[in-house]
Design an enzyme around this catalytic site. Structure first.
Site, PDB file in Angstrom:
ATOM      1  N   GLU A 171      77.849 -60.895 -11.529  1.00 41.60           N
ATOM      2  CA  GLU A 171      76.658 -60.108 -11.203  1.00 41.60           C
ATOM      3  C   GLU A 171      76.997 -58.630 -11.361  1.00 41.60           C
ATOM      4  O   GLU A 171      78.074 -58.188 -10.927  1.00 41.60           O
ATOM      5  CB  GLU A 171      76.218 -60.412  -9.770  1.00 41.60           C
ATOM      6  CG  GLU A 171      75.079 -59.548  -9.270  1.00 41.60           C
ATOM      7  CD  GLU A 171      74.715 -59.860  -7.814  1.00 41.60           C
ATOM      8  OE1 GLU A 171      74.920 -61.002  -7.382  1.00 41.60           O
ATOM      9  OE2 GLU A 171      74.256 -58.952  -7.110  1.00 41.60           O
ATOM     10  N   GLU A 176      71.783 -50.043  -5.737  1.00 38.67           N
ATOM     11  CA  GLU A 176      71.191 -50.485  -4.484  1.00 38.67           C
ATOM     12  C   GLU A 176      71.191 -49.291  -3.533  1.00 38.67           C
ATOM     13  O   GLU A 176      72.161 -48.530  -3.483  1.00 38.67           O
ATOM     14  CB  GLU A 176      71.992 -51.625  -3.858  1.00 38.67           C
ATOM     15  CG  GLU A 176      71.972 -52.906  -4.663  1.00 38.67           C
ATOM     16  CD  GLU A 176      72.884 -53.968  -4.067  1.00 38.67           C
ATOM     17  OE1 GLU A 176      72.367 -54.830  -3.327  1.00 38.67           O
ATOM     18  OE2 GLU A 176      74.088 -53.929  -4.336  1.00 38.67           O
TER      19      GLU A 176
END
Length: 469
Positions: A171, A176
């Site tokens: 991933e 974020e």
């Protein structure tokens, strides 16, 4: 968007099992040329997209239409609690995902269902439409502010079963930001089994990621991945792996040698950001994306080898801690030796003087790591025993937490989180532990001073980490 480097050990373990399922399938990595997405009609239109030297524009979306371009994007609905204990239902509603003024808007909405608070939001993915192998992803976005809001721009593999269940499949988290700390952005790589991660942060001073649009970028190459914010390089990864438990590692650069796709979402609640509270303004809970642009080099060198791990040598006196006597008034904001960090409401400062470091807090924050002093790059060798020693005291009696963590191995603890009580008299502390995991060149000594019910000033000196057997 799975695990934050500053999570507590218990929280990190809790999140390991709640990631996207990637199936189970044994496979070797691809050594063919990079896959390219089929250019869509919008990618060939005359749009004002800047050229990048050495790259060709592969595809882009400027969100200039009246509705989401479903030749590039999928809506991905999910029920509440689908992952990370998040509260939102991801829907296909244009109330949650829509275009406005040339921007994609992902909006979280609070309502009521069965007499309880209910949240909906949106997630869009490029899976099976704009997948590609290797390239430069550039996204301009503005995040919402508010407790419990969790916007993310990230990438997952097109074939999620290729190397097995997460984290084996890999991933790439491009960005974020937590809504309760919008001055810090995270870029993270997840991989392995056991779970490993490499994470960097980029903080802003005098502004936040919610104030205006910022450009988030990843350069993904066969042997290296680099993260940028507004052109500033802040994280680099090249030492990753993937394996089925008990089996040999797959050939490097697996799992990041397969097609991935870009996705964007706005989560509500979950194990990392925590749940919304009365301060969260859902009228402003909008994640805005101005553009997504993916570039690709004409060719990539596929003949890459995993870099050999370099292990720090101890100083002449056997200490693995550099500047453990605090004789040098070093920069505490860089990544060399000591680093002072603030997160999640923590406020304070650190200063080296008189052969000690003085940590002054104005606010303890909501997490133990909210006020934190660390030194990374400690060599941890399986089967070896280590000793941590230091002197410390405080202006008044208070607790702190010390540990040796594994930033590149899922934030497991080599020395478990250990609470100790400081008094106004200097005390010497000693902790021994045995390294039982595989060799790691990036152990990290941590002093955590947040969320301990006190903001009393802490004084630390004579810090040592040494091998004893």
């Amino acid at each position: 968007m799975k695990i934050n480097k500053y999570l507590s050990f218990a929280a990190a373990l809790a999140m390991l099992g709640c990631a996207v399922s990637c199936g189970d399938k044994n496979s070797s990595g691809s050594d063919t040329a990079p896959e390219t997405a089929k250019p869509t009609e919008a990618a060939t239109e005359a749009v004002d997209v800047p050229e990048i030297e050495g790259y060709n524009l592969l595809w882009n979306d400027e969100f200039s239409g009246s509705a989401l371009d479903e030749s590039k994007w999928n809506y991905e609905p999910h029920e509440p609690g689908w992952t990370n204990e998040e509260l939102q239902e991801y829907t296909t509603s244009t109330d949650n995902v829509f275009l406005r003024d040339g921007k994609l808007v992902i909006k979280a909405i609070k309502s009521e269902k069965n007499g309880k608070d209910y949240y909906t939001s949106g997630k869009v993915t490029g899976q099976n439409k704009t997948d590609f192998s290797y390239g430069k992803v550039v996204v301009s976005a503005k995040v919402p502010e508010g407790q419990g809001l969790w916007p993310a721009i990230w990438m997952m593999p097109k074939e999620e079963s290729y190397y097995g269940q997460w984290p084996k499949c890999g991933e790439i988290d491009i960005m974020e930001v937590l809504g309760n700390d919008v001055s810090t952005a995270y870029g993270t790589l997840h991989f392995g089994e056991p779970h490993g991660e490499i994470q960097g942060t980029w903080g802003l001073t005098g502004q936040t990621y919610a104030d205006s649009f910022h450009e988030y970028s990843v350069e993904w190459e066969p042997g290296e991945i680099r993260w940028y914010i507004d052109g500033n390089l802040y994280n680099t990864a090249n030492d990753w792996f993937t394996a089925v438990q008990g089996e040999d590692e797959k050939p490097y650069p697996a799992p990041f040698d397969q097609p991935f796709f870009v996705q964007m979402n706005l989560a509500v609640g979950g194990t990392w950001p925590g749940n919304p509270d009365a301060t969260t303004d859902f009228d402003k809970a909008e994640f805005e994306i101005d553009y997504v642009r993916v570039y690709q080099k004409p060719e990539y060198n596929m003949n890459v080898k995993k870099p050999e791990k370099k292990f720090r040598e101890a100083l002449e006196d056997g200490n693995f801690i550099f500047n453990g006597d605090f004789s040098e008034a070093e920069d505490l904001t860089d990544d060399v030796n000591w680093k002072f960090l603030l997160f999640n409401g923590g406020e304070g400062s650190a200063e080296i003087k008189d052969n000690m470091i003085v940590i002054t807090s104005q606010a303890e924050g909501t997490e133990e790591y909210s006020v934190q002093l660390v030194q990374p790059d400690l060599p941890m060798i399986k089967g070896k025993k280590y000793r941590v020693t230091f002197d410390a005291y405080a202006d008044e009696e208070r607790d702190i937490v010390v540990c040796v963590s594994a930033p590149s191995a899922g934030w497991i603890r080599y020395l478990q989180d250990t609470k100790l009580t400081l008094t106004t008299e200097k005390q010497s502390f000693t902790y021994d532990f045995e390294m039982k995991e595989k060799d790691d060149n990036n152990g990290r000594l941590e002093f955590n001073m947040g969320k301990r019910g006190s903001t009393a000033t802490v004084y630390i000196s004579n810090v040592r980490v040494e091998e004893i057997a």
